[in-house]
Every structure is written in structure tokens, then in C-alpha cells.
Motif scaffolding. Structure first.
Motif, short mmCIF file in Angstrom:
data_model
loop_
_atom_site.label_atom_id
_atom_site.label_comp_id
_atom_site.label_asym_id
_atom_site.label_seq_id
_atom_site.Cartn_x
_atom_site.Cartn_y
_atom_site.Cartn_z
N TYR A 124 0.84 -1.20 0.00
CA TYR A 124 0.00 0.00 0.00
C TYR A 124 0.87 1.25 0.00
CZ TYR A 124 -4.02 2.98 1.17
OH TYR A 124 -5.00 3.93 1.14
N GLU A 125 1.90 1.23 0.82
CA GLU A 125 2.80 2.39 0.90
C GLU A 125 3.61 2.58 -0.37
OE1 GLU A 125 4.95 1.48 4.45
OE2 GLU A 125 3.44 2.38 5.78
N GLU A 126 3.72 1.50 -1.15
CA GLU A 126 4.43 1.58 -2.44
C GLU A 126 3.50 1.99 -3.57
OE1 GLU A 126 6.16 -2.27 -2.83
OE2 GLU A 126 7.84 -1.84 -1.47
N GLY A 127 2.21 2.24 -3.24
CA GLY A 127 1.29 2.77 -4.25
C GLY A 127 0.17 1.85 -4.69
N VAL A 128 0.08 0.65 -4.11
CA VAL A 128 -1.01 -0.26 -4.50
C VAL A 128 -2.24 0.08 -3.65
CG1 VAL A 128 -1.67 -2.65 -4.94
CG2 VAL A 128 0.74 -2.02 -4.95
N THR A 129 -2.87 1.18 -3.99
CA THR A 129 -4.00 1.69 -3.20
C THR A 129 -5.36 1.35 -3.82
OG1 THR A 129 -3.79 3.80 -4.37
CG2 THR A 129 -2.63 3.59 -2.26
#
Length: 338
Positions: A124-129
Motif C-alpha cells: 500500500y505504501e508503495e502505491g497499491v492503493t
């Protein structure tokens, strides 16, 4: 005269006692496959409240950690009935004339919280939102050809992501997938809401979507048995489905429709907790089971169109033969289909 009547009464009482004892001993012993998930609650309710016993069934549960081993156990005769997701293994066994789907259980329904799409905190923090960002990120499954495999590909298909660009990680057991997701060893997964909510509450996992948005009306789990039982012991099938359906009705009334009142909801939650996350405090487990309750099909009705879609997908992935038909997989004679 009085002595004669008394003697007859005593003989009648004795006869009734013998008859009752005989009926009890005549209960048919069966094994039922289950996973320790809230979605299997109808079986647990039917057992605890005597619905199986009312149908002359003496039930023993056999617990599994994935769907495919349960299908193998049904085919071998080690288990008589199972409630779990359709898998490639189950379909292949159906083609060999070993198993039959005889009803429906857990299903996605519009307006009711369903299965959640999750990612690790790291992902999530890497952009998989959102599911649209799953390209290049790993997705946990139990086995190749499992329902998790099917869900991953359906999500990819709707998002326009080539299935090959979401690497799948087979980890064999649900518990192993949970551990891998929490530790960031895999990036994503999809699972029933009560498990999903517990994971999200841990702070190590994030929710990014709902499976129902990708597979509307998904028949998540089905009721199945051996082809031999389905064809040669129809009365047993009917009795099993009658008891299971009564358990499902209690579950739906208490936790899905919320029409049975708070006392009944509490009683059903207490019952489920005996089988699901029993090693954790009731106060911790109950809220997730309550808020994550999904519909169990009334009277074990089966969404045949969803099953057909699943069969078509397994065939498109070359995991099952193109020659298998829906009639080989499903016996629709026991329940309503739609």
C-alpha cells in the motif's frame, strides 16, 4: 383388572423406551468437510441445534485448510458432504464421475458486505492503493486452480491487466497466506470479510476493494457430495440439505437480515465462536463475524450461472478439459437453481 392395565402400561413404556433407543442408535453416521471459517456456520448451527439429529444424521466434522483436499476426500469416500469453493480439482473429479455439486452456500449479494481485496501495508505504501495498481504485484493463493486463483484473474481481467502480470504465489493453506500477507512476503489477497476485517484492524493489512465489484453474484461456495451418494442415496442428500438449510436460515436471520433480534444474534455468535477462532476472546472475534456476515443461499439454492462462469474460466485456463459439461459437475435435482 387394575393389575392387568398396569402391566400393559409398563409393557408399553418399555416398548417405547426400546423403540426410542433403537431410533437413536439407528442415526446414520456421516462425515462433513468444513473449514474453520464463519462461512461454514450453517453446518455448525445445524449440528449444535440438533437439526442434523432431527434428520437422523450423526455428524462428525472433518476439518480442512483448503478446498481441493476436501474434494479429494469426498471422491475417496473419506468424507460424505463438503461445503467449499469450486476448484480445478473438484471439476476434474466431477469429470471422472466422482463428485457432484448439489447446492449453493456462500454468495456475493449486492448491498451486503462481501469478500475484500487486501494488500500488505508495504505494498500500500508503495502505491497499491486500488486493484488497478496490482500489475507487477504478487497475489496469494492456496493452490493453482483454487477460488483465490479465479478471483485474482477476474480482478485482472476487469482492470485490463494481463493475468501473467500479477504473479501468483501458491501457499497451500489459508493460514500461510495470512502470514505472508501480514509480513509483506506477498502483496495482495482476497478473502471473506470477517477475516479481512481482523487483518485490517491489525494495521499490517489494507483494504483496497471488493470482489463483488469484479464478480457480481459470485457463488463463492457450494455444497457437494460423491456422485455415488447423489445417485444412489437421494434421501440422504435431501435430509442433509434440509438440516443445512435450517442452519443457514438461522444464520441469515441472526446476522445478515438481522430479523431475529439481538438475543438470537448473540446466541449464534457464541455458537460460531466454538468453531471459529476459538483460541481468541469472544469479544475480539464477534464484531468481525457480525459485521462480515455474508448471505448463505436460502434452501441451498444454487446460482448455476455463476458456476457455469467458473467452469468456463477453468476451461479457458486449460486447467480442466473442454469436454466437461455443467451436467457432469452439477446435479440440479435437489435445489432451486437460477
Amino acid at each position: 383388572m387394575l393389575a392387568g392395565r398396569l402391566g400393559k402400561a409398563l409393557l408399553l413404556t418399555a416398548a417405547v423406551a426400546v423403540s426410542t433407543a433403537g431410533a437413536a442408535s439407528a442415526a446414520e453416521k456421516i462425515k462433513v468437510g468444513a473449514l474453520r471459517l464463519a462461512s461454514h456456520a450453517p453446518s455448525f448451527i445445524a449440528f449444535e441445534r440438533g437439526y442434523f439429529a432431527d434428520q437422523g444424521l450423526d455428524v462428525e466434522f472433518e476439518y480442512f485448510q483448503a478446498a481441493q483436499p476436501m474434494a479429494v476426500a469426498i471422491a475417496s469416500g473419506d468424507v460424505d458432504f463438503g461445503i467449499t469453493a469450486i476448484s480445478g480439482g473438484l471439476i476434474n473429479l466431477a469429470e471422472k464421475g466422482a463428485v457432484k455439486v448439489i447446492g449453493g452456500a456462500l454468495s456475493e449479494e449486492e448491498g451486503i458486505p462481501g469478500q475484500k481485496i487486501l494488500v500488505s501495508k508495504k505494498a500500500y505504501e508503495e502505491g497499491v492503493t486500488a486493484p488497478s495498481f496490482l500489475k507487477g504485484h504478487s497475489f496469494g493463493i492456496t493452490q493453482t486452480g483454487s477460488s483465490f486463483h479465479y478471483m485474482a484473474h477476474k480482478i485482472a481481467e476487469k482492470e485490463g491487466i494481463p493475468a501473467s502480470e500479477i504473479p501468483l504465489k501458491p501457499l497451500q493453506k489459508v493460514g500461510a497466506v495470512i502470514g505472508a500477507l501480514k509480513s509483506g512476503q506477498i502483496d495482495a489477497w482476497a478473502i471473506v470479510p470477517n477475516i479481512a476485517e481482523t487483518l485490517v484492524q491489525s494495521g499490517e493489512v489494507m483494504e483496497i476493494g471488493q470482489v463483488a465489484d469484479y464478480i457480481p453474484g459470485y457463488q463463492v461456495t457450494t455444497v457437494f457430495t460423491s456422485a455415488k451418494i447423489a445417485s444412489e442415496n437421494k434421501d440422504l442428500v435431501k435430509r442433509f440439505l434440509a438440516a443445512f438449510s435450517k442452519g443457514a436460515a438461522d444464520f441469515n436471520a441472526a446476522l445478515v437480515d438481522k430479523s431475529a433480534g439481538e438475543d438470537e444474534a448473540e446466541a449464534v455468535l457464541q455458537l460460531i465462536h466454538k468453531y471459529v477462532s476459538a483460541d481468541q476472546p469472544f469479544e475480539k472475534v464477534a464484531p468481525a463475524i457480525r459485521s462480515g456476515a455474508m448471505r448463505i443461499n436460502g434452501d441451498a439454492a444454487l446460482n448455476l450461472e455463476s458456476v457455469k462462469d467458473q467452469l468456463a474460466w477453468f476451461q479457458s485456463e486449460k486447467m480442466v478439459s473442454d469436454t466437461i459439461t455443467i451436467d457432469m459437475l452439477v446435479d440440479p435435482s435437489f435445489v432451486e437453481t437460477y
